[in-house]
Design a protein around this motif. Structure first.
Motif: not given
Length: 330
Positions: A53-65
């Motif tokens: 959800d974070v990746a989608e909401a930030t257009d890929g700027r924030v990627n939790f692994q």
């Protein structure tokens, strides 16, 4: 009351890291998030959903692994890493913050909450706010309060129906003084051990017993090395979705908002998973061969009141007052 784990030089580095400027909007940030539980546990499922959800909401700027099963180290290692920014994020059983500040032990007070709804109100309210402020002093931001759940005792000796049944039982507990004191008060013989070593220790008979929520008992396959589950419910424990301030402060204000909103959404979803687990897992554990028994908790509760009295000065009147306020539903 504080026991800081870091040397002064590392604390200086942590302060400098916490003041780092946010990344520009064009830069993507990969953020490792570690925890000690299995990929099938709700922590991991929720963490993966949060990351998506974070990746989608930030257009890929924030990627939790997400790294489950202790891949980034045990909870002590992850907590220490978040202090200095070497580990960006984690889902932590909140009792593991006690080496930073003894007041975090309040999350481990036995028989604090009549039900999980009272606990939710406390941690989403003023008690959570107070503990978040303590975490911030150690360069960490608690994003949201997830659930570890009610802890129960498993063992190989027989059903636990009264405190007398715990007498002399060699039980593994989490490595914190509160849990040791609780089971000592109940007459057991507790000792700490890191979670990653627990299965083999039970298998080899180093311990007769352990205590954990049903979801961990099931996802860790303890049914293979333990015969009995007694629903003592001695602690309801929160989990913390947490970031190092270093990583948090590198996010733009908009991305911080997106991360916080997703953390709140997945807090509720993870709690719902834990509730569903508690409703279903007794039957699954019985199907796996374990014998499950209900417990009258009143005599257990009575026997641990001395632990409350012992720790009242450690936690202080403010935190103790908040626990009393929320456990009464005020």
């Amino acid at each position: 009351m504080k026991s800081v784990l870091l040397k002064p030089a590392l604390l200086t580095a942590a302060i400098a890291a916490a003041t780092a400027l946010p990344l520009s909007a064009a830069q993507a940030q990969d953020i490792k998030l570690g925890h000690v539980l299995a990929p099938t546990h709700s922590w991991n499922i929720a963490a993966e959903g949060f990351a998506k959800d974070v990746a989608e909401a930030t257009d890929g700027r924030v990627n939790f692994q997400v790294f489950p099963s202790g891949q980034l180290g045990n909870e002590k290692t992850v907590v220490e890493g978040m202090q200095i920014g070497s580990v960006p994020a984690g889902v932590i059983g909140c009792g593991s913050f006690q080496p930073l500040d003894a007041r975090f032990g309040i999350v481990e007070l036995p028989y604090s909450w009549p039900d999980r709804e009272h606990a939710y109100a406390a941690y989403d309210g003023k008690l959570g706010d107070a503990l978040e402020a303590l975490a911030d002093e150690h360069n960490m931001k608690i994003l949201s309060w997830w659930e570890n759940g009610f802890r129960h005792v498993t063992n190989n000796r027989g059903p636990i129906t009264s405190p007398e049944d715990l007498a002399g039982l060699k039980i593994r507990v989490t490595p914190d003084k509160m849990r040791l004191d609780t089971f000592t008060a109940l007459g057991a013989s507790p000792a700490p051990l890191s979670f990653g070593e627990l299965y083999s220790a039970l298998q080899q008979g180093v311990f007769d017993a352990q205590e954990n929520p049903l979801a961990i008992i099931y996802s860790s396959s303890f049914s293979e090395v333990q015969d009995y589950v007694s629903l003592t419910g001695h602690v309801w424990a929160p989990a913390c979705l947490t970031m190092s301030n270093f990583s948090w402060n590198q996010l733009s204000a908009d991305d911080q908002t997106a991360v916080q909103q997703s953390a709140d959404v997945w807090r509720d979803k993870q709690r719902a998973m834990t509730q569903q687990d508690d409703a279903e897992l007794v039957a699954k554990l019985e199907a796996a061969g374990m014998k499950v028994n209900e417990v009258d908790t009143a005599p257990f509760n009575a026997q641990v009141q001395g632990v409350w009295a012992e720790y009242a000065d450690v936690f202080g009147p403010e935190l103790m007052g908040l626990v009393e306020q929320y456990r009464k539903g005020e």
